[in-house]
Design an enzyme around this catalytic site. Sequence first.
Site, short mmCIF file in Angstrom:
data_model
loop_
_atom_site.label_atom_id
_atom_site.label_comp_id
_atom_site.label_asym_id
_atom_site.label_seq_id
_atom_site.Cartn_x
_atom_site.Cartn_y
_atom_site.Cartn_z
CB SER A 144 36.72 39.06 26.89
OG SER A 144 36.64 40.41 27.30
CG ASP A 169 37.35 38.93 35.20
OD1 ASP A 169 36.71 39.97 34.93
OD2 ASP A 169 37.83 38.18 34.32
CG HIS A 188 35.44 39.98 31.67
ND1 HIS A 188 36.73 39.59 31.97
CD2 HIS A 188 35.47 40.43 30.41
CE1 HIS A 188 37.51 39.79 30.91
NE2 HIS A 188 36.76 40.30 29.94
#
Length: 370
Positions: A36, A333, A336
Amino acid sequence: MARVWILLLSLSIVGLMKQLVLVEADLPAIYIFGDSTVDVGTNPHLSESLAQANMPFNGIDYPFSNATGRFSNGYNTADLIVRLLDKTHSRSPPPFLSLLERMANFKRDLTRGANFASGGSGILDSTGNATYRKVVPLGEQIQQFSTVRPNITIILGPDKADKLISNSLYLISVGGNDFFDYQRYNRTTMLPETFMAILLNAYATHLEDLYTLGARKFAIIGVPPIGCCPAERAVNLKLNGSDGCFDQMNDLVRAFYNETETLLTSFSSQFQGVKYSLGNAFDLTMTIINNPLVFGIKEVKTACCGNGTLNGEGRCTPLANLCRNREEYLFWDYVHPTQAVSWLAALTLYGGAQQFVTPMNFSQLAPIDI
Ligand SMILES: *[C@@H]1O[C@H](CO)[C@@H](O)[C@H](O)[C@H]1NC(C)=O
Ligand SMILES: *[C@@H]1O[C@H](CO)[C@@H](O)[C@H](O)[C@H]1NC(C)=O
Ligand SMILES: *[C@@H]1O[C@H](CO)[C@@H](O)[C@H](O)[C@H]1NC(C)=O
Ligand SMILES: *[C@@H]1O[C@H](CO)[C@@H](O)[C@H](O)[C@H]1NC(C)=O
Ligand SMILES: *[C@@H]1O[C@H](CO)[C@@H](O)[C@H](O)[C@H]1NC(C)=O
Ligand SMILES: *[C@@H]1O[C@H](CO)[C@@H](O)[C@H](O)[C@H]1NC(C)=O
Ligand SMILES: *[C@@H]1O[C@H](CO)[C@@H](O)[C@H](O)[C@H]1NC(C)=O
Ligand SMILES: *[C@@H]1O[C@H](CO)[C@@H](O)[C@H](O)[C@H]1NC(C)=O
């Protein structure tokens, strides 16, 4: 202080303009692999996957506030590295799975690069499977790349295709999810040393597979101090009343960085023509955590978008809490970084010192002619 630092960086970038021209000439394409941290919209193509970011407030600072699937308020580190390396592009090449869908420009697109990265995935095939139901592991990403290799040969002919493949950059950012999964599923049954050996062995195999497919220039980003992310700090706070980093996890990740460095030294000496840069995302992030104000960051513990303790217990969704000054946060978040911190990372990997990227920075790696 922040201004001075940014000024210094921009000066060194202006100084690199000549080099940039070279980069454009010699860097035909960038192929991106990993999780991610560099996924630009692979997972929305995996309908069963639970690792999704294609809903607001993700993308709130992206053009048109588009939630493209990036785990960020804006661009991620892959986008910004591409932008620095290639002035003709403002972001990462598109997800491979989206190229497959819009076949119209498939061939032309392929020779400009592709992004195979999938949120939640890891170095091991099993990583992410239990937590997110469906991800594309690194091994499968490389498998996908191997399917486009013949297409490039058809488009360009064998000689030009070989040249394109060997002079392109292979950007890899992966490993964090392997440690999350170890912590969650395997810690009680497997010694960390054993796990680390399995991980390193799998990483070596992946690199050799890419080499066999013609890759030579590897830009590798190490695992950040994931023990300091809001999700882990929130767990710590509940367990022992301190919102500090989860040190055991960070120690493992730091040890893995050292072993990756050793792996790459031996990989490049055993395989003819291999060139690499290894980015130390661990020390880079720790430097920001220890001196946030120097970098214009004010909040290093709480996530900008999320829910629960430190906003670290819930995903970023349209119903989550959203901070006001997104550029002042380290974390977007529960795990991240914000776009602001991805910029700091990209600039450092591109033009930074050996302490953060070794044995050369990305701006030195990219123009090397194989
Ligand atoms: C938003 O992103 C998606 C996926 O990347 C893309 O298909 C769509 O065209 C974008 N929308 C806008 C308004 O840019
Ligand atoms: C993923 O999980 C499913 C269901 O538990 C299992 O059947 C499958 O073998 C797993 N795949 C991998 C690569 O571990
Ligand atoms: C790419 O190559 C594969 C295998 O060689 C082939 O099946 C496919 O049709 C090619 N795709 C395009 C768009 O040329
Ligand atoms: C960790 O545990 C999971 C779930 O039991 C399993 O699928 C996976 O293979 C294990 N990982 C390792 C490295 O043994
Ligand atoms: C308690 O917090 C510290 C850091 O503040 C951490 O290193 C340690 O692992 C935590 N203990 C547990 C049981 O999580
Ligand atoms: C990693 O290497 C650095 C420098 O060589 C050393 O200072 C550090 O203690 C090592 N860390 C681990 C966890 O092995
Ligand atoms: C946020 O957390 C609270 C309590 O922990 C829960 O009731 C609420 O549904 C959560 N909201 C979202 C958007 O997840
Ligand atoms: C990064 O690479 C550039 C060459 O592109 C070099 O001039 C510079 O010294 C390197 N940066 C540092 C801080 O070592």
